[in-house]
Structures are given as structure tokens and as C-alpha cells.
Design an enzyme around this catalytic site. Sequence first.
Site, PDB file in Angstrom:
ATOM      1  N   LYS A 196       0.837  -1.211   0.000  1.00  0.00           N
ATOM      2  CA  LYS A 196       0.000   0.000   0.000  1.00  0.00           C
ATOM      3  C   LYS A 196       0.873   1.262   0.000  1.00  0.00           C
ATOM      4  O   LYS A 196       0.573   2.247  -0.678  1.00  0.00           O
ATOM      5  CB  LYS A 196      -0.940  -0.010   1.220  1.00  0.00           C
ATOM      6  CG  LYS A 196      -2.033  -1.060   1.104  1.00  0.00           C
ATOM      7  CD  LYS A 196      -2.818  -1.263   2.395  1.00  0.00           C
ATOM      8  CE  LYS A 196      -3.798  -2.432   2.233  1.00  0.00           C
ATOM      9  NZ  LYS A 196      -4.623  -2.709   3.416  1.00  0.00           N
TER      10      LYS A 196
ATOM     11  N   GLN B  52      -4.452  -1.701   9.685  1.00  0.00           N
ATOM     12  CA  GLN B  52      -4.431  -3.012   9.031  1.00  0.00           C
ATOM     13  C   GLN B  52      -4.992  -4.081   9.971  1.00  0.00           C
ATOM     14  O   GLN B  52      -4.645  -4.142  11.149  1.00  0.00           O
ATOM     15  CB  GLN B  52      -2.986  -3.347   8.609  1.00  0.00           C
ATOM     16  CG  GLN B  52      -2.853  -4.595   7.772  1.00  0.00           C
ATOM     17  CD  GLN B  52      -3.527  -4.503   6.388  1.00  0.00           C
ATOM     18  OE1 GLN B  52      -3.696  -3.414   5.839  1.00  0.00           O
ATOM     19  NE2 GLN B  52      -3.899  -5.631   5.847  1.00  0.00           N
TER      20      GLN B  52
ATOM     21  N   ASP C 256     -10.796   2.857   4.282  1.00  0.00           N
ATOM     22  CA  ASP C 256     -11.102   1.425   4.134  1.00  0.00           C
ATOM     23  C   ASP C 256     -12.609   1.204   3.986  1.00  0.00           C
ATOM     24  O   ASP C 256     -13.037   0.126   3.579  1.00  0.00           O
ATOM     25  CB  ASP C 256     -10.645   0.653   5.386  1.00  0.00           C
ATOM     26  CG  ASP C 256      -9.354  -0.109   5.165  1.00  0.00           C
ATOM     27  OD1 ASP C 256      -9.071  -0.459   4.010  1.00  0.00           O
ATOM     28  OD2 ASP C 256      -8.652  -0.356   6.165  1.00  0.00           O
TER      29      ASP C 256
HETATM   30  N1  GUN Z   1      -6.873  -6.949   6.156  1.00  0.00           N
HETATM   31  C1  GUN Z   1      -7.208  -7.614   5.024  1.00  0.00           C
HETATM   32  N2  GUN Z   1      -7.719  -6.769   4.120  1.00  0.00           N
HETATM   33  C2  GUN Z   1      -7.721  -5.546   4.680  1.00  0.00           C
HETATM   34  C3  GUN Z   1      -8.116  -4.262   4.222  1.00  0.00           C
HETATM   35  O1  GUN Z   1      -8.631  -4.076   3.115  1.00  0.00           O
HETATM   36  N3  GUN Z   1      -7.930  -3.250   5.094  1.00  0.00           N
HETATM   37  C4  GUN Z   1      -7.406  -3.433   6.327  1.00  0.00           C
HETATM   38  N4  GUN Z   1      -7.278  -2.370   7.113  1.00  0.00           N
HETATM   39  N5  GUN Z   1      -7.031  -4.605   6.783  1.00  0.00           N
HETATM   40  C5  GUN Z   1      -7.182  -5.660   5.956  1.00  0.00           C
END
Ligand code: GUN
Length: 291
Positions: A52, A96, A119
Amino acid sequence: MIILDGKKTSQEIRNEIAEEVKTISAKGGKKPHLAAVLVGNNGASITYVNAKIRDCEEVGYTSSLIKLSETISEKELLQEVAKLNADEDVDGFIVQLPLPKHIDEQKVIMAINPEKDVDGFHPENLGKMALNLPSYLPATPMGIMDLLDRYNVETGGKHCVVVGRSHIVGLPASILMGRNSYPGNATVTLTHSRTTNLKELLQDADMIIAALGKPNFITADMVKEGVVIIDVGTTRVVDKSKKSGHRLVGDVDFKEVSKKAGFITPVPGGVGPMTRVSLLKNTLMAVRKKL
Ligand code: GUN
């Protein structure tokens, strides 16, 4: 059969985003700033968060990575969230998941300012999404919608079977596919571990969104000719022939199912790259709201 190429499509969207960032900068605006909070040492989470951050650099965003110890208390993590909520330079941020067991994930998500919740996990954003109001959409379902849109896949009136009801993928994807919009207007069946007649439902499906996390679970005998397959599965299986020592396997038996499908996403190179670009899209949306 047409491959829904997420790698190529996401690159097109990235290029569009990079252009927009240049335009914002040329007008004297600030670069979008995404912050990511990583708690602990979960291998997959580290990989995802690093990707990311790399994505941000590639399109000209500012990024911040906040690494916190596995042993951080819930209270301290909530303080970090409060800091990011208050930081005017940060347009959007993510925490995350998964978080260590001693931390209540829902409590942390609820603490994020919905306007910075890129998100799209905060109940305010999920509620707006359900009501077809402008909101941040969760990254994976948004990536699926963009892929269907860019390939002009017909969804209206189709029977869409979603397998898996996670809050991140299955549940929001089922809502989006049922909304009165394009892509959407599908007749949606949301299936899960308690569904008793899954094979029957899949055999009736015009479209399948597979998000259950079981490698090669959906086989050719379970689908009908011309089905649209969206494979969200990304299970790591050991593969000594790969440099990394593993490879990603989807929830759908691609080799056999692709022979019957009208459209199908590969793994890797399908939904995954689309998911990553969705976060960039949401962060840009956070900035636009301020322009
Ligand atoms: N863990 C798995 N996918 C995601 C996501 O799209 N965002 C976040 N914050 N954690 C994740």
C-alpha cells in the site's frame, strides 16, 4: 471466455490517479496523504501494508507507516487513532487487520473519523453504502465493481451468488450487487458456512463472487456455462519452485472452471490489484472533498 485482467485495469486506473495528482499539484493543492497503522508482525499484513505504501509512492501520494508493537494496549492504539483523526495533513488512514486478540477490532474501527475511513469499514460508511449514498466503499468490493464496469459485464437481473459473508468482502459485495445501480441490480444470494444447498445455488448462478478462502473449492461441476466468476480467494500454498516459497491459489479451480465461464478473474492478477487501487481511489476522494 474473457479474462477479467485486474493487473491491466488497475494500472489504467493508477495512471488516471497519477494524472489527477499532477493536476492537483499544478493548481497548488497538496498531495494526497495516506497513513497506515500496522500492529505486530503478521507476515501477510506486513506484505499488504508495504504494498500500500509502495502504491502511494507510485502515484505521487505522501504516505506514513505507523508501526506499533504487538503488545500495544487497546487504549494506546485508540490514542494513535485519535492522533490521526486530528492530524490535518493526513487525508485518510487505515488500521491493518487483523489486530492482536487482546484488541477489540470493532472498537478501533468505530474510533476512526468516518471522513478519514478510506477502508470504508466504519458503520457510517457501510450504512451509507447500503443506502446508495456517496461513501467510501470497502476496497475489495469496490475493486470488483470497477472491474465489472470496465469490462461492461451485464449484471442487471442476473442471479449473483456470493460465497462468504465477511464484513470486508462478502457482505458489502452482496449489498453493492443488489443496489439499484450499475454494476448492481442483480438478484443476490449471500451464502455462508451454514448454507445447506450451496452446489444447487451455484449451479443456478449467472455470477459467482467467491470469497471463502478455500483453495480450488469451486469446481467445474458446480457452475453453469457462461457464468461470470469473481475469485477473491488468495490462499498461500507452499511451492518450492517459487522464489518466495509459496504461490497464491484462488477459491475457484481456474483451469477447469475457465472452460465454462463467460468471464473469469485470474489469481493472482484479478481482484488483488483492483483492491489495492481502490484504496488509492478512496484517498483521492478524501482529498477532493476538501478541495
Ligand atoms: N486486512 C485484510 N484486508 C484488509 C483491508 O482491506 N484493510 C485493512 N485495514 N485490513 C485488511
